[in-house]
Design an enzyme around this catalytic site. Structure first.
Site, PDB file in Angstrom:
ATOM      1  N   GLY A 166      53.749  36.576 -61.756  1.00  0.00           N
ATOM      2  CA  GLY A 166      54.449  36.846 -62.185  1.00  0.00           C
ATOM      3  C   GLY A 166      54.424  38.095 -63.404  1.00  0.00           C
ATOM      4  O   GLY A 166      54.303  38.628 -65.043  1.00  0.00           O
TER       5      GLY A 166
ATOM      6  N   TYR B 211      70.047  29.278 -65.674  1.00  0.00           N
ATOM      7  CA  TYR B 211      68.309  29.613 -66.253  1.00  0.00           C
ATOM      8  C   TYR B 211      67.972  28.157 -67.143  1.00  0.00           C
ATOM      9  O   TYR B 211      66.425  27.982 -66.595  1.00  0.00           O
ATOM     10  CB  TYR B 211      68.697  31.342 -67.582  1.00  0.00           C
TER      11      TYR B 211
ATOM     12  N   LYS C 273      65.406  25.688 -67.429  1.00  0.00           N
ATOM     13  CA  LYS C 273      64.435  25.743 -68.192  1.00  0.00           C
ATOM     14  C   LYS C 273      64.213  24.076 -68.456  1.00  0.00           C
ATOM     15  O   LYS C 273      62.919  23.603 -68.546  1.00  0.00           O
ATOM     16  CB  LYS C 273      65.041  26.490 -69.205  1.00  0.00           C
TER      17      LYS C 273
ATOM     18  N   LEU D 182      53.513  41.538 -63.157  1.00  0.00           N
ATOM     19  CA  LEU D 182      54.092  42.458 -63.252  1.00  0.00           C
ATOM     20  C   LEU D 182      55.231  42.885 -64.351  1.00  0.00           C
ATOM     21  O   LEU D 182      56.031  44.137 -64.778  1.00  0.00           O
ATOM     22  CB  LEU D 182      54.460  43.310 -62.496  1.00  0.00           C
ATOM     23  N   GLY D 183      55.498  41.674 -64.861  1.00  0.00           N
ATOM     24  CA  GLY D 183      57.021  40.923 -65.180  1.00  0.00           C
ATOM     25  C   GLY D 183      56.960  41.356 -67.137  1.00  0.00           C
ATOM     26  O   GLY D 183      55.723  41.957 -67.505  1.00  0.00           O
ATOM     27  N   GLN D 184      57.658  41.173 -68.175  1.00  0.00           N
ATOM     28  CA  GLN D 184      58.030  42.300 -69.370  1.00  0.00           C
ATOM     29  C   GLN D 184      57.046  41.310 -70.089  1.00  0.00           C
ATOM     30  O   GLN D 184      55.969  41.655 -70.522  1.00  0.00           O
ATOM     31  CB  GLN D 184      58.933  41.311 -70.172  1.00  0.00           C
TER      32      GLN D 184
ATOM     33  N   ASP E 141      51.783  38.448 -58.183  1.00  0.00           N
ATOM     34  CA  ASP E 141      53.415  39.175 -58.800  1.00  0.00           C
ATOM     35  C   ASP E 141      53.666  39.659 -57.080  1.00  0.00           C
ATOM     36  O   ASP E 141      52.690  40.355 -56.111  1.00  0.00           O
ATOM     37  CB  ASP E 141      53.188  40.291 -59.625  1.00  0.00           C
TER      38      ASP E 141
ATOM     39  N   ASP F 147      54.196  35.863 -53.598  1.00  0.00           N
ATOM     40  CA  ASP F 147      55.354  35.200 -53.533  1.00  0.00           C
ATOM     41  C   ASP F 147      55.462  33.988 -54.044  1.00  0.00           C
ATOM     42  O   ASP F 147      54.868  32.828 -53.130  1.00  0.00           O
ATOM     43  CB  ASP F 147      56.132  35.329 -52.713  1.00  0.00           C
TER      44      ASP F 147
HETATM   45  C1  VAH Z   1      66.479  36.292 -71.815  1.00  0.00           C
HETATM   46  N1  VAH Z   1      64.883  37.713 -72.849  1.00  0.00           N
HETATM   47  O1  VAH Z   1      67.421  36.977 -71.927  1.00  0.00           O
HETATM   48  C2  VAH Z   1      65.305  36.261 -71.701  1.00  0.00           C
HETATM   49  C3  VAH Z   1      64.990  35.104 -72.954  1.00  0.00           C
HETATM   50  C4  VAH Z   1      65.849  34.033 -75.043  1.00  0.00           C
HETATM   51  C5  VAH Z   1      65.490  34.891 -74.447  1.00  0.00           C
HETATM   52  O2  VAH Z   1      64.841  33.907 -72.051  1.00  0.00           O
HETATM   53  O3  VAH Z   1      67.086  35.556 -70.554  1.00  0.00           O
END
Ligand code: VAH
Length: 319
Positions: free
Chosen positions: A8, A141, A145, A10-12, A34, A52
């Site tokens: 990753g 998400y 996590k 190229l990610g933020q 990436d 990938d």
């Molecule tokens: C999101 N930037 O918004 C991420 C982060 C706490 C937020 O995990 O999904």
């Protein structure tokens, strides 16, 4: 850490992390990967390998060739995008994580992957959220996590893989804009303040969330990975944050530089629902105590740096 592979890249986070690691450990000792290609001509695109993270055979081949001692697994789908296609999100976020952990186990690599305040849910204490507390997120998400935190701890206990993680707050950056996050409003606000002098927030007035400037996040990753593992009582993952802010707090700080900046609201129910399930202000005592976490940027300094950097970009584009 001496020789590092990043997924990753190229990610933020991945973008700024790769630049910082190349500066600190040497370009030749950092391999950015990436799923996307890059023709930016920068140092990342020069070394970038397409990967990938759902393809473990390709990941193994790249690791066997590069021979790293560390893998920083940054490839993931963020919160709002996960809700658009939760099954794909599970496949990438969890399939990629299992593969990266397996490669770390087989090749005895040090391992890092981000968690998030998204690992908490509506029943988690919202103020001074403890390091160890209730984690019943109601988003894909958040499920990713929490599952990821448990899986990383399992790989440490069961296989001795040196896994470490951080629960990131919303991250504010000007180098690479985020995509598909719930906290992206804050980044968008800075860019729109410079571009048009106004912004319409998709999160409502009074929505208080933990945030941090990207430089502090990158420093925290390196500091945690360089910490003595024997001193760590926790591993996956540490609470870290630099500030708890609402959209109007960010707007008021911007107005100290752009006096006529206007903030409007058009609430996106999906992202508002996600934000409402997250804490307002997490407790970072264990990160401070166990490895010296100490963010340098507060809202005032972050706003100054963000607006200056975006203005510089704007003048560069104009020139
Ligand atoms: C999101 N930037 O918004 C991420 C982060 C706490 C937020 O995990 O999904």
């Amino acid at each position: 850490m001496k020789r590092i592979i990043i997924t990753g890249a190229l990610g933020q986070i991945g973008t700024e992390l790769t630049f910082k690691l190349m500066e600190k450990y040497g370009e030749e000792n950092v391999l950015p990967t990436d799923i996307l290609e890059s023709n930016s001509g920068d140092v990342i695109s020069k070394h970038l390998k397409i990967l990938d993270v759902r393809d473990i055979e390709s990941m193994k081949k790249i690791v066997e060739e590069f021979k790293p001692d560390t893998i920083l697994h940054m490839a993931a789908i963020l919160s709002a995008t996960c809700e658009k296609n939760p099954q794909v999100a599970w496949d990438i976020n969890m399939g990629g994580l299992v593969n990266a952990l397996e490669v770390a186990r087989i090749h005895k690599l040090k391992f890092f992957t981000p968690s998030s305040i998204g690992a908490f849910g509506p029943t988690t204490p919202k103020i001074n959220t403890p390091q160890s507390t209730i984690q019943r997120p109601n988003t894909m998400y958040g499920v990713n996590k929490v599952s990821g935190e448990l899986l990383c701890d399992y790989y440490y206990i069961k296989f001795g893989v040196d896994t470490r993680g951080l629960r990131f707050p919303g991250l504010i950056s000007h180098v690479k804009e985020p995509g598909g996050g719930t906290t992206d409003y804050a980044v968008e606000m800075y860019f729109e303040a410079v571009k048009s002098g106004k912004y319409t927030s998709f999160l409502d007035k009074g929505t208080c969330l933990d945030m941090m400037y990207m430089e502090d996040a990158i420093d925290a990753i390196i500091q945690l990975m360089e910490a003595d593992g024997k001193e760590l009582k926790n591993r996956n993952a540490f609470n870290i944050s630099a500030m708890s802010v609402t959209p109007e707090m960010v707007a008021n700080e911007i107005r100290k530089h752009i006096g006529d900046f206007s903030l409007y609201y058009k609430v996106d129910p999906v992202r508002q629902g996600i934000a409402d399930s997250w804490p307002n202000a997490i407790d970072c005592f264990e990160a401070k105590r166990q490895w010296g976490f100490a963010p340098r940027y507060n809202l005032e300094l972050m706003t100054e740096v963000m607006l200056e950097a975006i203005n510089n970009k704007k003048s560069l584009i104009k020139a």
